[in-house]
Design a protein around this motif. Structure first.
Motif, short mmCIF file in Angstrom:
data_model
loop_
_atom_site.label_atom_id
_atom_site.label_comp_id
_atom_site.label_asym_id
_atom_site.label_seq_id
_atom_site.Cartn_x
_atom_site.Cartn_y
_atom_site.Cartn_z
N ASN A 88 0.82 -1.21 0.00
CA ASN A 88 0.00 0.00 0.00
C ASN A 88 0.86 1.26 0.00
N GLY A 89 1.97 1.21 0.74
CA GLY A 89 2.86 2.37 0.75
C GLY A 89 3.48 2.62 -0.62
N LEU A 90 3.88 1.55 -1.29
CA LEU A 90 4.50 1.68 -2.60
C LEU A 90 3.49 2.17 -3.63
N LEU A 91 2.32 1.57 -3.63
CA LEU A 91 1.31 1.95 -4.61
C LEU A 91 0.83 3.39 -4.40
N SER A 92 0.78 3.84 -3.15
CA SER A 92 0.33 5.20 -2.89
C SER A 92 1.34 6.24 -3.40
N ARG A 93 2.62 5.85 -3.45
CA ARG A 93 3.66 6.77 -3.93
C ARG A 93 3.80 6.72 -5.44
N ASN A 94 3.34 5.65 -6.06
CA ASN A 94 3.41 5.49 -7.52
C ASN A 94 4.81 5.77 -8.06
N PRO A 95 5.81 4.99 -7.61
CA PRO A 95 7.18 5.24 -8.04
C PRO A 95 7.40 4.85 -9.50
N ALA A 96 8.52 5.29 -10.05
CA ALA A 96 8.90 4.90 -11.40
C ALA A 96 9.18 3.40 -11.43
N ARG A 97 9.16 2.84 -12.62
CA ARG A 97 9.33 1.39 -12.79
C ARG A 97 10.58 0.87 -12.11
N ALA A 98 11.71 1.49 -12.37
CA ALA A 98 12.97 1.01 -11.81
C ALA A 98 12.97 1.08 -10.29
N ASP A 99 12.40 2.14 -9.73
CA ASP A 99 12.35 2.29 -8.28
C ASP A 99 11.44 1.23 -7.65
N ALA A 100 10.29 0.97 -8.30
CA ALA A 100 9.36 -0.04 -7.79
C ALA A 100 10.02 -1.42 -7.76
N ILE A 101 10.74 -1.74 -8.82
CA ILE A 101 11.42 -3.04 -8.90
C ILE A 101 12.49 -3.15 -7.82
N GLU A 102 13.28 -2.11 -7.66
CA GLU A 102 14.36 -2.14 -6.67
C GLU A 102 13.79 -2.25 -5.25
N GLU A 103 12.75 -1.51 -4.96
CA GLU A 103 12.14 -1.56 -3.63
C GLU A 103 11.51 -2.92 -3.36
N LEU A 104 10.89 -3.50 -4.38
CA LEU A 104 10.27 -4.81 -4.22
C LEU A 104 11.33 -5.87 -3.93
N ALA A 105 12.40 -5.86 -4.69
CA ALA A 105 13.48 -6.84 -4.48
C ALA A 105 14.12 -6.66 -3.11
N THR A 106 14.39 -5.43 -2.74
CA THR A 106 15.03 -5.15 -1.45
C THR A 106 14.15 -5.57 -0.29
N ALA A 107 12.87 -5.24 -0.37
CA ALA A 107 11.96 -5.58 0.72
C ALA A 107 11.76 -7.08 0.84
N TYR A 108 11.65 -7.77 -0.31
CA TYR A 108 11.40 -9.21 -0.25
C TYR A 108 12.59 -9.95 0.32
N VAL A 109 13.76 -9.66 -0.17
CA VAL A 109 14.96 -10.33 0.34
C VAL A 109 15.19 -9.95 1.79
N GLY A 110 14.99 -8.68 2.12
CA GLY A 110 15.18 -8.23 3.49
C GLY A 110 14.30 -8.97 4.48
N CYS A 111 13.03 -9.14 4.13
CA CYS A 111 12.11 -9.87 5.02
C CYS A 111 12.50 -11.35 5.11
#
Length: 202
Positions: A88-111
């Motif tokens: 919800n936080g990511l979708l509310s910010r509507n980041p650029a494609r590259a930023d969304a991908i990087e945040e998704l990868a970072t968050a998933y591996v981090g968790c």
């Protein structure tokens, strides 16, 4: 981050009369999380939960059945809360494609590699239970749904194809994260590789 419960200012029994079943379940899970954080999983029994939440023991048993049911519900709830918060936080910010991908990868591996939090502690308490495999599959399915939601705005793939690719990505994310946990790959390297894989798939 899952919110900690605030101190109740009213008697728990009177508060119970004002809560719906869903609200009561949420209150019990928040209280259970507080017990794990403050006292450890060994102290998380239905009786102790009822005492901390200010309700009778039958109320706790009605919601979870037994200690295993409580642990499973808490395990699923913690994961769902953190996934929803991220998505919800990511979708509310509507980041650029590259930023969304990087945040998704970072968050998933981090968790996946975090072995210090409540999620890991509750999972360890569930080790060996017959239900844990089913719960893990349900959580993987939730992760796939999160990938679809986050990546959907950044690709033109048909929904079915995006879902299939997300299933593959989640599987890859799990395998890469295990390499970090085994100490054979660094978290930074794995996150970079995972980001590249996600970008290549969409």
């Amino acid at each position: 981050m899952v919110k900690m419960p605030t101190k109740q200012k009213t008697d728990g029994r009177r508060a119970a009369a004002r809560l719906s079943k869903a609200e009561r379940r949420a209150q019990l899970l928040i209280t259970a999380l507080a017990v794990v954080r403050e006292e450890g999983t060994d102290r998380l029994s239905l009786g102790h939960l009822a005492e901390r939440a200010g309700v009778s023991k039958p109320v706790a048993y009605d919601h979870f059945g037994d200690r295993s049911g409580l642990l499973i519900a808490l395990y699923k709830w913690i994961d769902t809360e953190r996934m929803n918060t991220f998505r919800n936080g990511l979708l509310s910010r509507n980041p650029a494609r590259a930023d969304a991908i990087e945040e998704l990868a970072t968050a998933y591996v981090g968790c996946a590699v975090d072995t210090s939090g409540e999620f890991h502690a509750v999972g360890a308490a569930l080790a060996g239970s017959d239900e844990k495999a089913d719960v893990l599959q349900e959580l993987l399915d939730q992760a796939v749904a999160m990938f679809v939601a986050v990546l959907g705005p950044h690709c033109k793939l048909p929904p079915g194809e995006l879902e299939r690719r997300s299933i593959g990505l989640v599987g890859a994310g799990e395998a890469l994260s295990m390499a970090v946990l085994r100490g054979t790959r660094s978290k930074a390297d794995v996150t970079g590789t995972f980001s590249s894989m996600i970008a290549g798939c969409i």
